[in-house]
Write a protein that holds these residues in place. Structure first.
Motif, PDB file in Angstrom:
ATOM      1  N   GLY A  24      11.181  16.522 -25.720  1.00  0.00           N
ATOM      2  CA  GLY A  24       9.982  16.932 -25.420  1.00  0.00           C
ATOM      3  C   GLY A  24       9.501  16.774 -24.492  1.00  0.00           C
ATOM      4  O   GLY A  24       8.530  16.767 -23.610  1.00  0.00           O
ATOM      5  N   LYS A  25      10.680  16.505 -23.016  1.00  0.00           N
ATOM      6  CA  LYS A  25      10.257  16.690 -21.338  1.00  0.00           C
ATOM      7  C   LYS A  25      10.250  18.069 -20.755  1.00  0.00           C
ATOM      8  O   LYS A  25       9.482  18.358 -19.887  1.00  0.00           O
ATOM      9  CB  LYS A  25      11.677  15.503 -21.325  1.00  0.00           C
ATOM     10  CG  LYS A  25      11.603  13.959 -21.768  1.00  0.00           C
ATOM     11  CD  LYS A  25      10.605  13.546 -21.483  1.00  0.00           C
ATOM     12  CE  LYS A  25      10.766  11.788 -22.210  1.00  0.00           C
ATOM     13  NZ  LYS A  25       9.632  11.454 -22.412  1.00  0.00           N
ATOM     14  N   VAL A  26      10.713  18.917 -21.511  1.00  0.00           N
ATOM     15  CA  VAL A  26      10.850  20.266 -21.085  1.00  0.00           C
ATOM     16  C   VAL A  26      10.872  21.123 -22.613  1.00  0.00           C
ATOM     17  O   VAL A  26      10.769  21.817 -23.402  1.00  0.00           O
ATOM     18  CB  VAL A  26      12.093  20.816 -20.826  1.00  0.00           C
ATOM     19  CG1 VAL A  26      12.283  22.455 -20.108  1.00  0.00           C
ATOM     20  CG2 VAL A  26      12.960  19.325 -19.508  1.00  0.00           C
ATOM     21  N   PHE A  44       0.731  35.478  -6.767  1.00  0.00           N
ATOM     22  CA  PHE A  44       1.632  33.884  -6.333  1.00  0.00           C
ATOM     23  C   PHE A  44       1.898  33.584  -7.286  1.00  0.00           C
ATOM     24  O   PHE A  44       0.879  33.018  -8.195  1.00  0.00           O
ATOM     25  CB  PHE A  44       0.953  33.423  -4.808  1.00  0.00           C
ATOM     26  CG  PHE A  44       1.293  34.837  -3.729  1.00  0.00           C
ATOM     27  CD1 PHE A  44       2.422  35.263  -3.613  1.00  0.00           C
ATOM     28  CD2 PHE A  44       0.436  35.469  -3.358  1.00  0.00           C
ATOM     29  CE1 PHE A  44       3.018  35.927  -2.342  1.00  0.00           C
ATOM     30  CE2 PHE A  44       0.765  36.296  -2.002  1.00  0.00           C
ATOM     31  CZ  PHE A  44       2.256  37.236  -1.911  1.00  0.00           C
ATOM     32  N   SER A  45       1.818  31.850  -6.434  1.00  0.00           N
ATOM     33  CA  SER A  45       1.411  29.985  -7.355  1.00  0.00           C
ATOM     34  C   SER A  45      -0.594  30.487  -8.198  1.00  0.00           C
ATOM     35  O   SER A  45      -1.096  30.672  -7.726  1.00  0.00           O
ATOM     36  CB  SER A  45       1.819  29.251  -6.941  1.00  0.00           C
ATOM     37  OG  SER A  45       3.046  28.938  -6.324  1.00  0.00           O
ATOM     38  N   PHE A  46      -0.141  30.172  -9.926  1.00  0.00           N
ATOM     39  CA  PHE A  46      -0.986  30.144  -9.917  1.00  0.00           C
ATOM     40  C   PHE A  46      -1.728  31.617  -9.884  1.00  0.00           C
ATOM     41  O   PHE A  46      -3.258  31.521 -10.413  1.00  0.00           O
ATOM     42  CB  PHE A  46      -2.410  28.479  -9.462  1.00  0.00           C
ATOM     43  CG  PHE A  46      -1.158  27.465  -9.563  1.00  0.00           C
ATOM     44  CD1 PHE A  46      -1.092  27.310 -10.784  1.00  0.00           C
ATOM     45  CD2 PHE A  46      -1.061  27.363  -8.543  1.00  0.00           C
ATOM     46  CE1 PHE A  46      -0.135  25.899 -10.868  1.00  0.00           C
ATOM     47  CE2 PHE A  46      -0.328  25.890  -8.714  1.00  0.00           C
ATOM     48  CZ  PHE A  46      -0.199  25.458  -9.680  1.00  0.00           C
ATOM     49  N   GLY A  47      -1.911  32.575  -9.820  1.00  0.00           N
ATOM     50  CA  GLY A  47      -1.773  34.299 -10.247  1.00  0.00           C
ATOM     51  C   GLY A  47      -2.726  34.461  -8.559  1.00  0.00           C
ATOM     52  O   GLY A  47      -3.356  35.572  -9.323  1.00  0.00           O
ATOM     53  N   TYR A  48      -2.744  33.595  -7.992  1.00  0.00           N
ATOM     54  CA  TYR A  48      -3.634  33.748  -6.957  1.00  0.00           C
ATOM     55  C   TYR A  48      -3.103  35.068  -6.451  1.00  0.00           C
ATOM     56  O   TYR A  48      -1.928  35.708  -5.865  1.00  0.00           O
ATOM     57  CB  TYR A  48      -3.312  33.047  -5.924  1.00  0.00           C
ATOM     58  CG  TYR A  48      -3.689  32.539  -4.342  1.00  0.00           C
ATOM     59  CD1 TYR A  48      -5.065  32.861  -4.486  1.00  0.00           C
ATOM     60  CD2 TYR A  48      -3.096  33.549  -3.060  1.00  0.00           C
ATOM     61  CE1 TYR A  48      -5.786  32.820  -3.519  1.00  0.00           C
ATOM     62  CE2 TYR A  48      -3.775  33.654  -2.012  1.00  0.00           C
ATOM     63  CZ  TYR A  48      -5.294  32.948  -2.234  1.00  0.00           C
ATOM     64  OH  TYR A  48      -6.097  33.871  -0.681  1.00  0.00           O
ATOM     65  N   GLY A  53       3.366  13.982 -16.262  1.00  0.00           N
ATOM     66  CA  GLY A  53       1.982  14.302 -15.646  1.00  0.00           C
ATOM     67  C   GLY A  53       1.048  14.778 -15.714  1.00  0.00           C
ATOM     68  O   GLY A  53       1.318  16.558 -16.207  1.00  0.00           O
ATOM     69  N   LYS A  54       1.445  15.631 -14.067  1.00  0.00           N
ATOM     70  CA  LYS A  54       0.244  16.852 -13.756  1.00  0.00           C
ATOM     71  C   LYS A  54       0.981  18.236 -13.406  1.00  0.00           C
ATOM     72  O   LYS A  54       0.359  19.098 -13.844  1.00  0.00           O
ATOM     73  CB  LYS A  54      -0.712  17.044 -11.939  1.00  0.00           C
ATOM     74  CG  LYS A  54      -1.520  15.821 -11.855  1.00  0.00           C
ATOM     75  CD  LYS A  54      -2.309  15.475 -10.864  1.00  0.00           C
ATOM     76  CE  LYS A  54      -3.854  15.005 -11.228  1.00  0.00           C
ATOM     77  NZ  LYS A  54      -4.104  15.433  -9.967  1.00  0.00           N
ATOM     78  N   LEU A  55       2.309  18.428 -13.704  1.00  0.00           N
ATOM     79  CA  LEU A  55       3.296  18.831 -13.560  1.00  0.00           C
ATOM     80  C   LEU A  55       3.068  19.579 -15.920  1.00  0.00           C
ATOM     81  O   LEU A  55       3.666  20.554 -15.493  1.00  0.00           O
ATOM     82  CB  LEU A  55       4.583  18.241 -13.969  1.00  0.00           C
ATOM     83  CG  LEU A  55       5.402  17.873 -12.982  1.00  0.00           C
ATOM     84  CD1 LEU A  55       6.816  17.319 -11.700  1.00  0.00           C
ATOM     85  CD2 LEU A  55       5.277  19.717 -11.103  1.00  0.00           C
ATOM     86  N   LYS A  56       2.318  18.760 -16.128  1.00  0.00           N
ATOM     87  CA  LYS A  56       2.612  19.711 -17.970  1.00  0.00           C
ATOM     88  C   LYS A  56       1.579  21.045 -17.724  1.00  0.00           C
ATOM     89  O   LYS A  56       2.060  21.448 -18.628  1.00  0.00           O
ATOM     90  CB  LYS A  56       1.406  18.554 -18.488  1.00  0.00           C
ATOM     91  CG  LYS A  56       2.618  17.743 -18.929  1.00  0.00           C
ATOM     92  CD  LYS A  56       1.755  16.870 -20.050  1.00  0.00           C
ATOM     93  CE  LYS A  56       2.242  15.414 -20.169  1.00  0.00           C
ATOM     94  NZ  LYS A  56       1.474  14.251 -21.292  1.00  0.00           N
ATOM     95  N   LYS A  57       0.728  21.363 -16.897  1.00  0.00           N
ATOM     96  CA  LYS A  57      -0.266  22.429 -16.150  1.00  0.00           C
ATOM     97  C   LYS A  57       0.638  23.668 -15.947  1.00  0.00           C
ATOM     98  O   LYS A  57       0.348  24.398 -15.390  1.00  0.00           O
ATOM     99  CB  LYS A  57      -1.175  21.943 -15.825  1.00  0.00           C
ATOM    100  CG  LYS A  57      -2.528  20.889 -16.262  1.00  0.00           C
ATOM    101  CD  LYS A  57      -3.421  20.786 -15.528  1.00  0.00           C
ATOM    102  CE  LYS A  57      -3.815  19.678 -16.347  1.00  0.00           C
ATOM    103  NZ  LYS A  57      -5.336  19.609 -15.805  1.00  0.00           N
TER     104      LYS A  57
END
Length: 155
Positions: A38-40, A50-54, A122-126
């Motif tokens: 469940g870690k990946v 770009f990152s996050f759709g920028y 942590g925040k990497l989940k997003k």
């Protein structure tokens, strides 16, 4: 020549995984990577920016900037390959270029980058990545560490 082979291998592995993800039905995602406890989680994300759709609404910018940066990095590596030593620099630039070529292929051919995994910490989940992103990050980190070591050594 080993560094050129490394670049090709890294780009090929990432593009192979992206193709495998693309062949699967979108309804199968997200799903757990087998053996990761469940870690990946695996996803099938298409990022046109770009990152996050920028800047996803500016495809010409999203294509040309990475092309220019990859060309610059390739030029740096080309210059280094003529010299002896500096193995860490060559490795770092090869990692960056391998990841950049894979993502650049996506941008130019698919018109989006395939992102396919998320670390469940942590925040990497997003955030959803691909191996190309990881190669770029690792190469940049190695390059930074090498430069920091040189700076402190030369003092």
């Amino acid at each position: 020549m080993i560094f050129v082979g490394l670049i090709a291998l890294l780009a090929a592995v990432d593009l192979f995984i992206k193709s495998a993800i693309e062949e699967q039905e979108e309804s199968q995602f997200p799903k757990e990577l087998k053996g990761s406890n469940g870690k990946v989680l695996l996803y099938k994300n298409h990022n046109a920016g770009f990152s996050f759709g920028y800047l996803k609404n500016r495809p010409e910018v999203v294509q040309m900037i990475p092309l220019a940066v990859a060309s610059f990095v390739g030029g740096m590596l080309g210059g280094l390959l003529k010299t002896r030593g500096k193995i860490a620099d060559k490795l770092a630039l090869s990692l960056v270029l391998g990841g950049a070529i894979s993502n650049l292929y996506d941008r130019l051919v698919r018109r989006y980058v395939v992102d396919y995994f998320s670390l469940q910490f942590g925040k990497l989940k997003k955030v959803v990545f691909n191996l190309g992103d990881i190669f770029i990050f690792l190469g940049a980190a190695i390059f930074l560490i090498v430069e920091l070591i040189r700076t402190f050594r030369d003092r």
